[in-house]
Structures are given as C-alpha cells and as structure tokens.
Design a protein around this motif. Structure first.
Motif, PDB file in Angstrom:
ATOM      1  N   LEU A  71       0.810  -1.218   0.000  1.00  0.00           N
ATOM      2  CA  LEU A  71       0.000   0.000   0.000  1.00  0.00           C
ATOM      3  C   LEU A  71       0.845   1.271   0.000  1.00  0.00           C
ATOM      4  O   LEU A  71       0.317   2.370   0.195  1.00  0.00           O
ATOM      5  CB  LEU A  71      -0.915   0.010   1.232  1.00  0.00           C
ATOM      6  CG  LEU A  71      -1.908  -1.152   1.361  1.00  0.00           C
ATOM      7  CD1 LEU A  71      -2.635  -1.071   2.694  1.00  0.00           C
ATOM      8  CD2 LEU A  71      -2.907  -1.143   0.203  1.00  0.00           C
ATOM      9  N   ASN A  73       2.062   3.261  -2.054  1.00  0.00           N
ATOM     10  CA  ASN A  73       1.773   4.361  -2.986  1.00  0.00           C
ATOM     11  C   ASN A  73       0.362   4.915  -2.833  1.00  0.00           C
ATOM     12  O   ASN A  73      -0.106   5.669  -3.692  1.00  0.00           O
ATOM     13  CB  ASN A  73       1.989   3.903  -4.435  1.00  0.00           C
ATOM     14  CG  ASN A  73       3.452   3.600  -4.728  1.00  0.00           C
ATOM     15  OD1 ASN A  73       4.344   4.344  -4.330  1.00  0.00           O
ATOM     16  ND2 ASN A  73       3.706   2.487  -5.411  1.00  0.00           N
ATOM     17  N   SER A  74      -0.304   4.564  -1.744  1.00  0.00           N
ATOM     18  CA  SER A  74      -1.650   5.073  -1.501  1.00  0.00           C
ATOM     19  C   SER A  74      -1.749   5.630  -0.091  1.00  0.00           C
ATOM     20  O   SER A  74      -0.864   5.428   0.741  1.00  0.00           O
ATOM     21  CB  SER A  74      -2.688   3.959  -1.684  1.00  0.00           C
ATOM     22  OG  SER A  74      -2.639   3.045  -0.607  1.00  0.00           O
ATOM     23  N   VAL A  75      -2.837   6.333   0.173  1.00  0.00           N
ATOM     24  CA  VAL A  75      -3.039   6.915   1.497  1.00  0.00           C
ATOM     25  C   VAL A  75      -3.177   5.826   2.563  1.00  0.00           C
ATOM     26  O   VAL A  75      -2.857   6.039   3.740  1.00  0.00           O
ATOM     27  CB  VAL A  75      -4.282   7.830   1.494  1.00  0.00           C
ATOM     28  CG1 VAL A  75      -5.551   7.007   1.303  1.00  0.00           C
ATOM     29  CG2 VAL A  75      -4.367   8.647   2.780  1.00  0.00           C
ATOM     30  N   TRP A  76      -3.619   4.641   2.144  1.00  0.00           N
ATOM     31  CA  TRP A  76      -3.748   3.532   3.090  1.00  0.00           C
ATOM     32  C   TRP A  76      -2.390   3.041   3.570  1.00  0.00           C
ATOM     33  O   TRP A  76      -2.284   2.375   4.596  1.00  0.00           O
ATOM     34  CB  TRP A  76      -4.530   2.386   2.453  1.00  0.00           C
ATOM     35  CG  TRP A  76      -5.971   2.737   2.239  1.00  0.00           C
ATOM     36  CD1 TRP A  76      -6.587   3.014   1.057  1.00  0.00           C
ATOM     37  CD2 TRP A  76      -6.977   2.870   3.257  1.00  0.00           C
ATOM     38  NE1 TRP A  76      -7.913   3.317   1.259  1.00  0.00           N
ATOM     39  CE2 TRP A  76      -8.182   3.236   2.604  1.00  0.00           C
ATOM     40  CE3 TRP A  76      -6.967   2.728   4.641  1.00  0.00           C
ATOM     41  CZ2 TRP A  76      -9.360   3.450   3.300  1.00  0.00           C
ATOM     42  CZ3 TRP A  76      -8.138   2.946   5.338  1.00  0.00           C
ATOM     43  CH2 TRP A  76      -9.314   3.298   4.677  1.00  0.00           C
TER      44      TRP A  76
END
Length: 223
Positions: A71, A73-76
C-alpha cells in the motif's frame, strides 16, 4: 551549450527540491510513528500486558510490513505504517516493563534510550552533511541481518544467553549501518517513497534500542 548548462542547473535544483521534500516527509512521518509507538508502548506498560510471544510478534511484524509495502503508494500506506509501528510499540511495552523491574531498571532504560537517540541523530546528520554514497553496504547489510536474525532465533529457542548477547551486539552495528544506508538512499535517489523510508528507519531505531537495552542490562547486572 548555454541552454544545456541551464537545463542541467534546473534539473539539479529540481532534484535537490525533491530530495529535501522526501527527507522532510520521511522525518515528519517517522516522528509521528515514533510518538504513536511510544503511546501504544505506554498503554501496554500501564495495563501490564503480557508479551505476545515471538511467533505472534513475527507474524504481526512481517504481515504488516508486507501490507505496508503493498500500500506504499496510496493513502492507506500511511494507515498501515501506523498499524505496524503501533503493534511494535505494544510488543515493546512488556520488554521495557521487565527492565524497569530491575533494581537499576530506570537507569538502564534511559541509557539505552539516550544512546539510541545519539546514534540515530549522529549517523543521520553525518550521512546528510557528508553526502557520501553508502549504497555499497546494501549486500553486506542484507546478509548480516539475515544471519543475525537466524542466530537470534537459535539463541531464543535453544536458550543460549551468550549467543543472544552476540546477536544484540551484531544488531547494534547492523542497525547503525542501516541508518547510514537508508539515509544515503534517500539523498541519492535510491529510495523515493517516504513511507518505506520511514519503515526502514523505524525498524532500525526499534532494533537499535532493544539491542542496546539487552546489552546495557546484561552488563549492568550484578548476577
């Protein structure tokens, strides 16, 4: 020729700005995760929670580490970092409580904490100011950490205190090297994701602290 020179200068400035931004984001997130880890460790200590054991610790650590990498590369990915560091804080609380229960426990914990801070800040500052490339250490660190990890498991399962101390000493050196390596990676473009950079530095600090705690506690013991 003049156009090429100007383009080079612009690219150099853009690269410097990106590096500074990556460093800033990494250290801000690192400070936040260290604070959150301290809170969860404090909760664990206040409620005197038992240590989950090496199996659950390893499953939780590697599982959350894998999730964070997926994850990143994501806000998660940020949420996953806090889950990982919070979990590691929970596992740290019982360890710190055990040392605080010793006659000179508070002194041991503060010495380990102070030494960890000095080593991290000193090595980070050196890597940033010197701008040396420590990427050559990558292979050595990978092999060294793997060997130390396996030796640590052997020391735990076969109850070998001498080997356990040797592993802690190895981890102090390896984590110091990892701090230099990862900071250099950020500066020279080897690491471009601040989430993964934060995880690497957090793991370095965590292992450095617990290893110093073990060593200082062992050599401070009157037994």
């Amino acid at each position: 020729m003049n156009y090429d020179t100007q383009s080079t200068v612009v690219r150099s400035r853009e690269s410097a700005l990106q590096t500074n931004k990556l460093l800033r984001n990494t250290y801000v997130l690192l400070a936040m995760t260290l604070g959150f880890s301290a809170v969860t460790a404090g909760v664990s200590m206040v409620f005197n929670l038992p240590h989950p054991g090496i199996i659950i610790t390893l499953i939780g650590y590697f599982g959350l580490l894998f999730l964070t990498a997926k994850l990143r590369n994501s806000v998660w990915g940020i949420a996953s970092v806090f889950a990982l560091t919070g979990f590691m804080g929970l596992t740290l609380g019982p360890i710190v409580n055990a040392y605080l229960g010793l006659p000179n426990g508070p002194q041991i914990v503060m010495q380990a904490l102070g030494a960890t801070g000095i080593v991290f800040l000193g090595l980070s500052a050196y890597a940033i100011k010197s701008e040396k490339d420590f990427s050559f250490m990558g292979g050595f660190l990978f092999v060294g950490i793997l060997v130390a990890f396996l030796a640590g498991l052997a020391a735990f399962f076969f109850n070998m205190p001498g080997l356990s101390l040797a592993v802690s000493a190895m981890f102090v050196l390896l984590m110091s090297g990892l701090i230099l390596y990862e900071t250099s990676n950020i500066i020279h473009g080897g690491e471009t994701n601040y989430i993964m950079a934060t995880v690497t530095l957090y793991v370095s600090i965590y292992n450095l602290f617990t290893s110093l705690l073990h060593l200082i506690g062992a050599f401070s013991s009157s037994d």
